[in-house]
Design an enzyme around this catalytic site. Structure first.
Site, PDB file in Angstrom:
ATOM      1  N   ARG A 149       0.829  -1.203   0.000  1.00 50.39           N
ATOM      2  CA  ARG A 149       0.000   0.000   0.000  1.00 50.39           C
ATOM      3  C   ARG A 149       0.865   1.256   0.000  1.00 50.39           C
ATOM      4  O   ARG A 149       1.901   1.307   0.658  1.00 50.39           O
ATOM      5  CB  ARG A 149      -0.910   0.032   1.229  1.00 50.39           C
ATOM      6  N   SER A 164       7.344  -4.783   7.525  1.00 49.85           N
ATOM      7  CA  SER A 164       6.928  -5.747   8.548  1.00 49.85           C
ATOM      8  C   SER A 164       7.777  -7.011   8.546  1.00 49.85           C
ATOM      9  O   SER A 164       7.253  -8.147   8.470  1.00 49.85           O
ATOM     10  CB  SER A 164       5.447  -6.095   8.348  1.00 49.85           C
ATOM     11  N   ASP A 207       5.212  -3.029  11.531  1.00 47.67           N
ATOM     12  CA  ASP A 207       3.753  -2.856  11.590  1.00 47.67           C
ATOM     13  C   ASP A 207       3.246  -2.863  13.025  1.00 47.67           C
ATOM     14  O   ASP A 207       2.245  -2.213  13.353  1.00 47.67           O
ATOM     15  CB  ASP A 207       3.033  -3.928  10.765  1.00 47.67           C
TER      16      ASP A 207
END
Length: 956
Positions: A540, A604, A658
């Site tokens: 994203r 992450s 994350d």
């Protein structure tokens, strides 16, 4: 008398068709389909009302739970004794059930019938059961049955009983001419076993008490797995069927099905059938031994059909419509026309001849028309019987279909009883009307070959199989069930791992990576930020607009881009070029390509950081294998890819995990949020640790630490100056950062706990199998027991083991079951949903190529529950270690803290969050822990970290 002869003369002159004459006389017995549907609807409503009540004592139909929860599946095996008691005689049987590999098992039976003297039917109950027990002993001796071993016994007892367990039953009332004293209201199985003990010489274990209707269903179900309804149409009538357990209020539990004995013979005792009762029915009822009781049975069963025909013929004779008004004494005598006579009257070729013979035996000289009329009376009476049975069956079949939410239902009805067996036309009529009333049910009728006797043995065999399977399944799942002692052990191991990971020397399975985030948001953050979120197969890019003051808000704009497998597992340069291409597309989309935005990068994967804007990849996880990345600074790789693209420039301020992003996102809304938890595809925690405890890093006393431990770049200082921050403030805050009360967020990477063998005591063979098949064997042992990436695979390993042991799917190991990764963790959330019926569980299993029974579905649901519960408990134990450490760090007797949470497992699984929270409360009683779901943690959190980093550290 003159009027009678005149009436007879009138009809003889008209030469009326005798069948029409009967039809007009018995018009109230000729029920059309609308009337039958009405009867069916009334019965269906009463069934529902009784099932949902807390007692069946005051109801007409009883809907008695039988505690028979499974029909035979062909794997039953063993030797069984059976008693079948329900008439003036009873049977003793030896039933040998043999499992046959690859096909249905076989059954061998030996039996002997014993009579019951009439005086015992009306005598003391103890004497009746003593007679039964002595007959059982005679059978055992006669057949040389081994007395050295215990024999399982099934007892078919064809009288209404209330059962709390399968092998116990309290007699509600006697029927069928039984009146033995001292039994009603007592447990008949106990009475029988006491008699067996008095008789002596037998070692038996009574495993099952069943009604003859249930026995019939089970007998037929051995040969037809679709048989889930039992029907008796003989001297009496009754029906049973497999009801959803969740609908039976008298029984605890809501998983699976249970056979319900309707005792439908009493339907109408409350007046529900008053619209369909004729004067003949009222006469039958008044003359019976039980006036006002068993109304439905008196319209249907073989005990009454012959007598109904006699009363109709007698009345027609008295009115001069038959035999020229002559009615001899024999015709006036109760019982002179039997149901067997009615059946012989309706035989296809010999019916009229049989009718004449029967009438002549009664002292009548019937004409041809008389014979035709009497035969038709029998037809109307028996036709009404079969029509009413069809209406009753239609109610049961409709309920089963609706319970299972099916458009069409395929089902088999097992049938027994002399009326059904011996009346040549009865079965054909019944089948035809049932199919007309319920066209959406494909019904097969199977005549029970061995009656209810074999059924008692089959119930016993099934009970024995289920008990054995239950023990083995419980044993298999016991290794997945954690005691409080186990959870305390996990907590202590996690605490030790946290402490070891903070040390400056030596490797630790719990990495405890410094995130270089010194504080959580305080509400003063503002500006436009770009955020990247890389952690799975989708990537994203986000624009985050943060406003402070009275209009405080966070607005996000984002696009999602796929990362092809060949890019995930290609070269690092290809991966970061793809990421930059996506950023370029997003900036075009937002019209911001010429704006140099500060960027936060949510990455992450485990990274070692020397500063907030550096991150050296420790290892790939989650299926990524891009080469040339491990051991390198991924921020540098991103910068180099941006330079290669040469279309835009970005100010990369922070790289974050994350988990840290989740904490920061929730901390923006709740100042007490100092912990982040990810419970999704992966599992991880971060928290705010006292900087003085973090031995593995060195914080410089002069100047802000930047890339490679050096001074902050000149452009960063200028940007901060624009925010109104003076150099003096910077220096003051640097002093505070190195002070005694400064904290830093630590990314624990707790998934590595157990890599040193500290969890070996609770690791199961299923976990070991999952680890062997993983990409990182021997690593991330805690994560492999708690995260969504692995839970489905643990379930598959358990199911595979149970199937190989013959405890699931009839022992048939399919290719699907042998396929790693086929059982996704999302199936756990779906299967464990409280709103999901077991039929839908079976549908999920069918999608995976697994043909299951309802019992298979129950076991699969248990397996999913055991695996997910253990995962939640282990996460809870780990979290208890974290919150207790924070409390002790700060020297507090009590800690109030909030945990920001993200991850599909926590969000979507119906029980995971609650089990986790309960475990934390139990293991950390001095901490009040609030769990808050993160919204847009990875994107919003990265932007907030960037804003906090741009704004400089604040006091703790």
């Amino acid at each position: 008398m003159f009027s009678v002869h005149l009436l007879a003369y009138y009809f003889s002159k008209l030469k009326e068709d005798p069948t029409k004459k009967v039809d007009r006389f018995l018009y109230s017995m000729r029920l059309n389909d609308d009337q039958l549907r009405d009867v069916s609807a009334r019965l269906l409503q009463e069934m529902q009302d009784v099932l949902s009540s807390q007692s069946s004592a005051a109801e007409s139909i009883k809907m008695l739970p039988t505690h028979v929860c499974s029909t035979p599946d062909g794997s039953e095996n063993g030797d069984f004794l059976a008693l079948d008691m329900g008439g003036s005689r009873f049977k003793v049987l030896r039933v040998k059930v043999r499992q046959q590999v690859g096909k249905k098992g076989g059954v061998e039976m030996e039996e002997k019938t014993y009579s019951i003297p009439k005086e015992l039917l009306n005598g003391k109950g103890s004497e009746l059961f003593d007679h039964v027990s002595k007959s059982l002993k005679d059978f055992v001796d006669t057949n040389n049955i081994d007395l050295e071993k215990k024999h399982p016994l099934g007892f078919t007892f064809s009288f209404p009983c209330h059962q709390n367990t399968l092998n116990q039953g309290v007699l509600l009332n006697w029927t069928k001419n039984y009146r033995a004293r001292g039994v009603q209201g007592k447990d008949v199985t106990r009475a029988l076993m006491e008699s067996i003990q008095r008789t002596g010489g037998m070692d038996v274990e009574l495993l099952a008490l069943v009604n003859d209707t249930v026995g019939t269903m089970m007998t037929c179900a051995f040969d037809d797995p679709y048989c889930e309804v039992g029907l008796i149409i003989g001297t009496g009538t009754n029906a049973c069927y497999m009801e959803e357990l969740r609908h039976i209020n008298l029984v605890e539990g809501d998983e699976g099905r249970m056979c319900v004995n309707t005792e439908w013979g009493a339907f109408g005792d409350d007046g529900a059938l008053k619209d369909y009762i004729t004067d003949f029915d009222r006469d039958i009822d008044a003359a019976s031994a039980t006036p006002g009781k068993q109304i439905f049975e008196k319209l249907i069963s073989g005990l009454y059909l012959g007598e109904l025909v006699r009363l109709v013929v007698l009345k027609m004779a008295k009115q001069g419509l038959l035999f020229e008004g002559h009615a001899p004494d024999a015709l006036r005598t109760k019982g002179k026309i039997t149901t067997a006579h009615v059946a012989s009257m309706e035989q296809y070729k010999d019916g009229l001849r049989n009718t004449r013979a029967i009438l002549e035996d009664l002292g009548l000289a019937p004409s041809d028309d008389d014979c035709v009329a009497v035969q038709h009376v029998g037809t109307v009476v028996s036709f009404r019987s079969s029509n009413l049975v069809a209406a009753g069956l239609a109610a049961i079949l409709t309920r089963v279909r609706q319970n299972r939410k099916l458009k069409t239902l395929r089902i088999t009805v097992g049938v027994d009883g002399t009326v059904y067996r011996t009346h040549t036309q009865y079965a054909k009529r019944l089948h035809k009307v049932v199919r007309r009333l319920v066209p959406d049910c494909h019904v097969r009728f199977v005549l029970s070959e061995s009656g209810s006797s074999k059924g008692a043995a089959m119930v016993t065999a099934v009970a024995q199989r289920l008990a054995s399977q239950r023990r083995q399944v419980d044993e298999a799942l016991s290794s997945l069930k954690l005691t409080q002692e186990h959870l305390g052990y996990v907590k202590s191991r996690m605490r030790a791992g946290l402490e070891a990971g903070l040390k400056s020397q030596g490797p630790s399975p719990v990495k405890m990576l410094p995130a270089y985030v010194y504080r959580t948001p305080d509400g003063t953050e503002h500006g436009n930020y770009l955020a990247l979120d890389l952690g799975g197969t989708n990537f994203r890019v986000l624009l985050v607009k943060i406003r402070s003051g009275l209009s405080r808000s966070v607005r996000l704009y984002n696009k999602i881009y796929a990362i092809p497998l060949e890019v995930m597992q290609g070269t690092g340069e290809e991966l970061f070029d793809h990421i930059v291409q996506c950023i370029s597309d997003f900036l075009d989309y937002m019209g911001m390509k010429n704006t140099r935005l500060p960027l936060g990068f949510t990455f992450s994967f485990p990274c070692y950081q020397k500063a907030i804007d550096t991150g050296t990849l420790v290892s790939w996880t989650k299926g990524f294998k891009a080469t040339g990345c491990q051991g390198n600074d991924v921020v540098d790789m991103l910068r180099e890819a941006i330079k290669r693209r040469n279309e835009f420039d970005l100010d990369i301020v922070a790289i974050v995990n994350d988990t840290v992003g989740t904490m920061m996102s929730c901390a923006y809304e709740d100042p007490q949020c100092e912990i982040g938890l990810i419970a999704g595809t992966g599992s991880n925690v971060c928290y705010m640790e006292e900087l003085s405890n973090v031995e593995k890093i060195h914080v410089p006393q002069n100047g802000k630490e930047g890339r490679n431990g050096g001074k902050v770049e000149e452009e960063r200082t200028e940007a901060q100056a624009k925010d109104g921050r003076e150099a003096g403030e910077e220096e003051e805050e640097e002093e505070e950062r190195s002070g005694p009360n400064v904290r830093m967020c630590i990314n624990t990477e707790w998934g590595g706990l157990g890599e040193d063998g500290c969890l070996d005591d609770i690791i199961t063979p299923y976990d070991s199998a999952v680890d062997r098949d993983s990409l990182n064997q021997g690593r991330q042992r805690f994560e492999k027991m708690t995260s969504g990436l692995y839970l489905g695979e643990i379930v598959r390993q358990v199911l595979l083991d149970l199937t190989r042991r013959g405890l699931l799917f009839r022992g048939h190991v399919t290719e699907a079951l042998k396929t790693p990764g086929i059982f996704h963790t999302k199936y756990l959330s779906q299967i464990e949903s409280d709103r999901l019926a077991l039929l839908q569980v079976r549908s999920i299993l069918q999608q995976l190529g697994l043909e299951s029974t309802i019992n298979d579905s129950i076991v699969v649901k248990e397996v999913c529950g055991a695996v997910s519960r253990r995962a939640a408990q282990m996460c809870g134990a780990g979290m208890a270690a974290v919150v207790d450490k924070i409390r002790e760090n700060r020297g507090l007797d009590h800690l109030d803290v909030t945990v920001g949470v993200d991850g599909t497992l926590y969000k979507l699984h119906p029980h995971f969050s609650m089990v986790l929270q309960d475990t934390v409360r139990a293991l950390a009683p001095q901490c009040q822990v609030t769990f808050t779901l993160s919204e847009e943690g990875s994107g919003k959190g990265a932007a907030l970290i960037t804003a906090v980093a741009r704004g400089g550290p604040a006091r703790s």
